[in-house]
Design an enzyme around this catalytic site. Structure first.
Site, PDB file in Angstrom:
ATOM      1  N   LYS A  22      24.655  -2.528  -2.384  1.00  0.00           N
ATOM      2  CA  LYS A  22      25.007  -1.096  -2.376  1.00  0.00           C
ATOM      3  C   LYS A  22      26.328  -0.876  -3.109  1.00  0.00           C
ATOM      4  CE  LYS A  22      22.642  -0.121   1.966  1.00  0.00           C
ATOM      5  NZ  LYS A  22      22.827  -0.028   3.409  1.00  0.00           N
ATOM      6  N   LEU A  45      21.137  -8.125   7.175  1.00  0.00           N
ATOM      7  CA  LEU A  45      20.649  -7.011   6.362  1.00  0.00           C
ATOM      8  C   LEU A  45      21.171  -5.766   7.073  1.00  0.00           C
ATOM      9  CD1 LEU A  45      16.870  -7.737   5.542  1.00  0.00           C
ATOM     10  CD2 LEU A  45      18.785  -7.759   3.951  1.00  0.00           C
ATOM     11  N   ASP A  46      21.570  -4.759   6.324  1.00  0.00           N
ATOM     12  CA  ASP A  46      22.080  -3.544   6.947  1.00  0.00           C
ATOM     13  C   ASP A  46      21.006  -2.912   7.836  1.00  0.00           C
ATOM     14  OD1 ASP A  46      24.435  -3.850   5.536  1.00  0.00           O
ATOM     15  OD2 ASP A  46      23.756  -2.587   3.866  1.00  0.00           O
ATOM     16  N   PHE A  47      21.463  -2.072   8.765  1.00  0.00           N
ATOM     17  CA  PHE A  47      20.571  -1.338   9.680  1.00  0.00           C
ATOM     18  C   PHE A  47      19.484  -0.595   8.892  1.00  0.00           C
ATOM     19  CE2 PHE A  47      20.011   2.371  12.645  1.00  0.00           C
ATOM     20  CZ  PHE A  47      19.571   1.642  13.743  1.00  0.00           C
ATOM     21  N   THR A  67      18.485  -1.303   5.787  1.00  0.00           N
ATOM     22  CA  THR A  67      17.846  -2.119   4.739  1.00  0.00           C
ATOM     23  C   THR A  67      16.629  -2.787   5.350  1.00  0.00           C
ATOM     24  OG1 THR A  67      19.948  -2.558   3.627  1.00  0.00           O
ATOM     25  CG2 THR A  67      18.172  -4.098   3.178  1.00  0.00           C
TER      26      THR A  67
END
Ligand code: URA
Length: 240
Positions: free
Chosen positions: A196, A108-110, A112
């Site tokens: 995104k 998961l992105d930083f 998110t």
């Protein structure tokens, strides 16, 4: 005495709880794995448990005997790795009651938040991430503006990202706010920044993103920053 069969190095590393097989292949080609004292960069190399000595980052590794499974509600500001060269907080810091070496399944992105599975079971991690299992992941995205039906339909049928068409998605507009909208999207692919990039491609960039479920395993009321152990029936839900 039963003779142990030889297995591929990446599978052995997965059984040792190092990572999924796919990620283990990356570690092998990066030169982080030694067999009997020699760096091996060929993922197809085979080893025999109890005969060959396998090292990861110079530490000898052996197959895990107890497997652990957690669902974490990841907050923003954590990296989905087990260590970060930049010294940022990592998701494994949030699992307090487990001594095993856990790793996150996928990323998961930083910025998110939401559902993230952590385990030391490399085989399950591989199964969750392998495209053939088409594990659904559901996200709630706050996006700029108010996407119309036609735009959301584009995401449902598939759009071109990096030269390839995305697989069909399920998309719903949940709520319109003054300048943003809350959307729910379910996809089974897992390309980097996929959600995104999908919303950006239809002209509605994401302002915040949360994963709410893997398959039918959802966060429910798990508080942000907390983790809970998964039961065998929870694990089944991932694939529903
Ligand atoms: N898609 C994204 O864009 N970011 C995530 O963290 C997960 C899915």
């Amino acid at each position: 005495m039963a003779v142990k069969e030889s297995i591929r190095l990446q599978k052995y590393l997965a059984q040792c709880g190092i990572a999924s097989r796919r990620k283990a292949e990356e570690y092998i080609s990066a030169g982080r794995v030694k067999v009997n004292g020699t760096v091996v960069r060929l993922a197809g190399t085979t080893v025999v448990e109890g005969v060959d000595r396998v090292q990861f980052d110079n530490k000898t590794v052996t197959p895990e005997t107890t497997l652990f499974y957690y669902l974490l509600n990841k907050p923003k500001g954590y990296v989905t790795t087990v260590s970060d060269p930049q010294g940022r907080p990592v998701v494994t810091d949030l699992i307090k009651d487990c001594d095993a070496r856990l790793f996150p399944v996928g990323r998961l992105d930083f910025d998110t938040e939401g559902a993230l599975i952590l385990t030391n079971d490399g085989e399950l991690a591989q199964k969750i991430q392998h495209p053939s299992h088409e594990v659904n992941k559901t996200y709630e995205a706050v996006v700029y503006g108010h996407p119309g039906k036609a735009r959301l339909q584009q995401l449902e049928t598939g759009i071109i990202l990096d030269g390839a068409k995305t697989a069909p998605a399920k998309v719903a507009l949940i709520k319109k706010m003054s300048s943003t909208s809350l959307c729910r999207i379910t996809i089974h692919e897992g390309k980097k920044h996929q959600v995104k990039n999908m919303f950006k491609a239809i002209g509605h960039p994401v302002t915040s993103l949360k994963r709410t479920a893997y398959g039918k395993l959802s966060l429910n009321k798990l508080p942000l920053g907390n983790a809970r152990k998964l039961s065998p029936s929870d694990i089944k839900k991932i694939f529903l």
